[in-house]
Each structure stands twice: as C-alpha cells, then as structure tokens.
Design an enzyme around this catalytic site. Structure first.
Site, PDB file in Angstrom:
ATOM      1  N   ASP A 113      32.819  30.184  34.876  1.00  0.00           N
ATOM      2  CA  ASP A 113      32.872  30.736  33.929  1.00  0.00           C
ATOM      3  C   ASP A 113      34.011  29.974  33.574  1.00  0.00           C
ATOM      4  O   ASP A 113      34.211  30.712  31.777  1.00  0.00           O
ATOM      5  CB  ASP A 113      32.303  31.707  33.269  1.00  0.00           C
ATOM      6  CG  ASP A 113      34.258  32.713  33.616  1.00  0.00           C
ATOM      7  OD1 ASP A 113      34.929  31.758  34.998  1.00  0.00           O
ATOM      8  OD2 ASP A 113      34.753  33.501  33.626  1.00  0.00           O
ATOM      9  N   LYS A 164      47.872  38.538  35.531  1.00  0.00           N
ATOM     10  CA  LYS A 164      47.951  39.022  34.476  1.00  0.00           C
ATOM     11  C   LYS A 164      48.614  39.518  34.385  1.00  0.00           C
ATOM     12  O   LYS A 164      49.665  41.255  34.347  1.00  0.00           O
ATOM     13  CB  LYS A 164      46.440  40.080  34.353  1.00  0.00           C
ATOM     14  CG  LYS A 164      45.218  39.319  34.509  1.00  0.00           C
ATOM     15  CD  LYS A 164      44.130  39.205  34.180  1.00  0.00           C
ATOM     16  CE  LYS A 164      42.588  38.332  34.135  1.00  0.00           C
ATOM     17  NZ  LYS A 164      42.110  37.927  35.090  1.00  0.00           N
ATOM     18  N   ASP A 222      37.789  29.343  28.942  1.00  0.00           N
ATOM     19  CA  ASP A 222      37.009  30.153  29.921  1.00  0.00           C
ATOM     20  C   ASP A 222      36.005  30.974  28.803  1.00  0.00           C
ATOM     21  O   ASP A 222      36.633  31.688  27.831  1.00  0.00           O
ATOM     22  CB  ASP A 222      38.020  31.090  30.877  1.00  0.00           C
ATOM     23  CG  ASP A 222      37.839  32.493  31.440  1.00  0.00           C
ATOM     24  OD1 ASP A 222      36.148  33.199  30.900  1.00  0.00           O
ATOM     25  OD2 ASP A 222      38.075  33.057  32.346  1.00  0.00           O
TER      26      ASP A 222
HETATM   27  N1  GDD Z   1      31.336  36.496  44.500  1.00  0.00           N
HETATM   28  C1  GDD Z   1      31.916  36.697  43.712  1.00  0.00           C
HETATM   29  N2  GDD Z   1      32.518  38.335  44.204  1.00  0.00           N
HETATM   30  N3  GDD Z   1      32.363  35.958  42.849  1.00  0.00           N
HETATM   31  C2  GDD Z   1      33.290  37.601  42.170  1.00  0.00           C
HETATM   32  C3  GDD Z   1      34.207  38.220  42.707  1.00  0.00           C
HETATM   33  C4  GDD Z   1      33.331  38.532  43.754  1.00  0.00           C
HETATM   34  O1  GDD Z   1      33.877  39.946  44.148  1.00  0.00           O
HETATM   35  N4  GDD Z   1      34.899  38.495  41.375  1.00  0.00           N
HETATM   36  C5  GDD Z   1      35.128  37.435  40.296  1.00  0.00           C
HETATM   37  N5  GDD Z   1      33.654  36.693  40.912  1.00  0.00           N
HETATM   38  C6  GDD Z   1      34.078  35.537  39.710  1.00  0.00           C
HETATM   39  C7  GDD Z   1      33.734  36.144  38.722  1.00  0.00           C
HETATM   40  O2  GDD Z   1      31.897  36.047  38.526  1.00  0.00           O
HETATM   41  C8  GDD Z   1      33.707  33.994  37.727  1.00  0.00           C
HETATM   42  O3  GDD Z   1      33.183  33.401  38.024  1.00  0.00           O
HETATM   43  C9  GDD Z   1      35.159  34.360  38.973  1.00  0.00           C
HETATM   44  O4  GDD Z   1      34.669  34.970  40.159  1.00  0.00           O
HETATM   45  C10 GDD Z   1      36.894  34.739  38.151  1.00  0.00           C
HETATM   46  O5  GDD Z   1      36.155  36.255  37.551  1.00  0.00           O
HETATM   47  P1  GDD Z   1      36.445  37.277  36.144  1.00  0.00           P
HETATM   48  O6  GDD Z   1      36.672  37.852  36.363  1.00  0.00           O
HETATM   49  O7  GDD Z   1      36.202  35.546  35.530  1.00  0.00           O
HETATM   50  O8  GDD Z   1      38.465  36.781  36.011  1.00  0.00           O
HETATM   51  P2  GDD Z   1      39.075  36.100  34.923  1.00  0.00           P
HETATM   52  O9  GDD Z   1      38.500  35.217  34.269  1.00  0.00           O
HETATM   53  O10 GDD Z   1      40.148  37.522  34.738  1.00  0.00           O
HETATM   54  O11 GDD Z   1      40.869  35.597  35.722  1.00  0.00           O
HETATM   55  C11 GDD Z   1      40.262  34.405  36.865  1.00  0.00           C
HETATM   56  O12 GDD Z   1      39.797  33.160  36.166  1.00  0.00           O
HETATM   57  C12 GDD Z   1      40.933  32.815  35.199  1.00  0.00           C
HETATM   58  C13 GDD Z   1      41.069  31.687  34.361  1.00  0.00           C
HETATM   59  O13 GDD Z   1      39.693  32.091  33.195  1.00  0.00           O
HETATM   60  C14 GDD Z   1      41.520  34.208  37.442  1.00  0.00           C
HETATM   61  O14 GDD Z   1      41.294  33.118  38.593  1.00  0.00           O
HETATM   62  C15 GDD Z   1      42.627  33.642  36.402  1.00  0.00           C
HETATM   63  O15 GDD Z   1      43.861  33.541  37.236  1.00  0.00           O
HETATM   64  C16 GDD Z   1      42.362  32.561  35.517  1.00  0.00           C
HETATM   65  O16 GDD Z   1      43.534  32.625  35.049  1.00  0.00           O
HETATM   66 MG    MG Z   2      37.137  34.448  33.752  1.00  0.00          MG
END
Ligand code: GDD
Ligand code: MG
Length: 359
Positions: A113, A164, A222
C-alpha cells in the site's frame, strides 16, 4: 547475477478504506487508471526485480485474476495464500516457500500500500555491499506515531524498532520496503502469526544482527486512508511521482477510454475520470477519482473525493473529501464534506444531507 526476487505483502483488509474495500482489496483499487499494485509492480521491475511472490490472504483469488502470471508486466508472478492471516512476518515466511534464490541472496519485501519514488536497486546494492541481515527503507513524516519509528546511529545501523509508539524518538519511520538476506527470512518460525515490526526486527537488533537503514527524501505515501488514497492517485496523474504504469501522459487530468467530459465542465488538479464516465456541463471535478460508468451531473462539485463505479452525483450536489460507494446515488443539493462515506447502492434523496457550521 541471479534473478532478483521480491515478496509483496497484500493480505491486509484495508479497513480504513471502507466502503471502497468491501468488494476489492486495497491494493487493487483503481489508482490513476490502473489497479494500485500496477504502479508498484512497474517500479519493482524498473529496479531489476523479475519474480514476485504475492503474500495474499483477504480475497486472495482476486489478485491472480487481476495480474495472472505477470507476463504482461515482464514479470513472473507467484501467489502464496494464508488460510488465516499470519501477520507480516508469518506472511513473508510463508511466501518464501515460492522463492528460488539461495540463502545468501537479497530478497526485496514490499508493503502493498505504498507509493515510493526511492531507488530500490540502490537499496539492494547498499544491503549487499554492507552484508546486512535486513535493510529498511526509511523516510521522514510529520506524525511518526502512526508508523514504525526507526532510530539509527551515524553509520546507518538501526538501533531500535518502535512500532506505533505514542512517544516516537525520531521522525524517521519504516517506509515499508525491506531487503532481507534470504536466510534471515528462513529463520522466521513457520506457520505462526508473526509481526516483522513487533517481533522480527526488534529480535534481530537485540541479537546484534546488522539491521541497516536506507534513508532518503524521495516521494513517499502510505495510501491507507481515503485522503491519502486520493492524494496518491492525484500525484501520479500530475506526475509528482513518475510511474511507468500510468496509462497516458502525466497532466492535469486522466480520462479513461470512453469517458465523456463536457467542454463546459472543469476537470483538473490530477482528477481521474473512469471509463465511460460522464461529467456534464458546469460540473467541477478536482483531485478526485471517478470510477467507471459514473455520472457527475451539471453543476455538481466533486473535490478530493472517490466516486465508485456506476455511482451518480446529481446536479448541485457538493462532495469534498467524501467516498461514494459503487452504484450509490447522491440526490440534488446534498452536501457531503470531510470524511463522509456513502455505502454502495445507497440512494440519498434530494437535499437529505446539508452542511452547517453554525451548530
Ligand atoms: N499476507 C499478509 N498477511 N499481508 C499482511 C498481513 C497478513 O497477515 N497483515 C498486513 N499485511 C500487509 C498489508 O496488506 C500491507 O500491505 C502491509 O502488510 C502492511 O500492513 P498495514 O496494515 O498497511 O500496516 P501499517 O500501514 O499500519 O504499518 C506498516 O506500514 C508502515 C508504512 O506504511 C508497518 O510496516 C509500519 O512499520 C510502517 O511504518
Ligand atoms: Mg499501510
């Protein structure tokens, strides 16, 4: 040099983008005219990646339908699905079963994303050159508490990973693109729910492994919220982030095949008009994403909003920062401002919702 491989994390539910993500996973939402991931795939390919394993869970089958074997993109695509979501670490471990590289090879891992203009090939070179266990792309944001906060020392070595945290120690955050040495992925426990952010990275740092930061100041976003999603699409259309997947030249607007825009309508600021969509005279559409087959009637105003496939916005309606689900009808004179969301198929009668600031 063997083929560079990547894992793409696309198993999340994208709850913050409802109702857009009720029927379509976030990474497949049309963004500047193509599924969001098309931009990430094109960028990965341009950086030398040739084989990508999708780590899927939520609506897994839709990814294969959208991208197939990847030959259209000059890539080989594989799909690995978790029965129940295994978290980011468990997903990477599970997807690694489909990698072909050896234990010492670098593997790119991408959150599904993210729009980023950084040089992935340079990040890989940096990782290999320093012999790191993992190299994290880092960027700076105003509010690091919503992300993984990543302090580094003078040599770029990551000293902590604080996912976070309410009290971030730096504005530098995890930008969601990693290079792992393959053997490090293989050391993640198999078939278990694991978070790389909360378990794997802190564990590696604790154990003294070399975890590096690759910091840069290129375009980064993001797209996890409706406002960010609209901004991402707009920036791609405007060319603020160059994407090889943009279906046309960068410019003020992107009109998809069959779109009908009245010469008396204003469509600008990076708006996308979906295939066969209609924008009537006097309508004003700025910075928005209009789905296929939708209709914006005469005099309606649509700013920084998403209008779903087949939806209709009647004359005199005003949308700002709104999300309109597929097939919904916004009757004449409605005003839907900041954060409004209309579920698919809902019909709002004339003047049903008005905005007043003096309550
Ligand atoms: N296959 C799979 N299985 N993918 C997953 C799962 C899972 O259980 N959980 C999350 N994902 C994928 C999501 O689809 C996304 O592409 C990515 O892992 C990160 O998950 P998000 O839910 O978007 O996390 P976030 O945005 O709150 O935080 C993450 O991204 C930030 C940057 O945008 C973390 O990596 C943070 O540390 C980072 O700063
Ligand atoms: Mg994200």
């Amino acid at each position: 040099m063997p083929e560079l491989e990547a894992i793409l994390l696309v198993g999340g539910q994208g709850t913050r983008l409802r109702p857009l993500t009720l029927g379509t996973p976030k990474p497949l939402l049309p963004t500047a005219g193509v599924p969001f991931l098309a931009h990430q795939l094109a960028q990965a390919r341009a950086a030398g990646v040739r084989r990508i394993v999708f780590a899927t869970s939520y609506r897994a089958e839709m990814f294969r339908e959208a991208f197939g074997d990847g030959s259209r993109f000059g890539l080989t695509l594989e799909y690995m699905t978790e029965e129940t979501p295994l978290g980011t670490g468990g997903a990477i471990r599970n997807a690694a079963e489909a990698l072909t590289c050896g234990p010492d090879a670098p593997v790119v891992v991408l959150n599904g994303d993210i729009l980023s203009g950084h040089d992935i090939a340079d990040q890989v070179a940096w990782h290999v050159g320093r012999g790191a266990a993992v190299t994290l792309h880092l960027t700076e944001v105003d509010d690091p508490s919503r992300f993984g906060c990543v302090p580094t020392d003078d040599e770029g070595r990551v000293t902590a990973f604080l996912e976070k945290t309410p009290n971030p120690v730096t504005n530098r955050i995890n930008a969601g693109c990693y290079v792992f040495t393959r053997s490090v992925i293989d050391s993640i426990p198999e078939g278990e729910v694991v978070s790389v952010e909360r378990e794997t990275f802190p564990g590696l740092i604790e154990a003294g492994a070399l975890v590096l930061g690759y910091a840069d100041a290129s375009y980064w976003l993001d797209v996890g919220t409706p406002a960010a999603f609209v901004k991402g699409s707009r920036d791609l259309v405007l060319g603020r982030l160059a994407s090889p997947a943009l279906p046309g030249p960068a410019g003020d607007l992107l009109a998809l095949p069959g779109a009908v825009i009245s010469p008396e309508a204003k469509v600008a600021e990076g708006a996308t008009v979906g295939a066969r969509a209609v924008v009537e005279a006097g309508a004003k559409v700025t910075g928005s994403v209009l789905g296929d087959d939708c209709v914006i009637e005469a005099g309606a105003i649509v700013a920084d909003s998403v209008v779903g496939t087949g939806a209709r916005v009647a004359s005199g309606a005003v949308l700002r920062d709104a999300v309109i689900g597929d097939g919904a009808v916004i009757g004449p004179g409605n005003e839907l401002l900041a954060g409004s969301r209309v579920w698919p198929g809902v019909v709002l009668p004339e003047c049903a919702v008005r905005f007043s600031s003096d309550v």
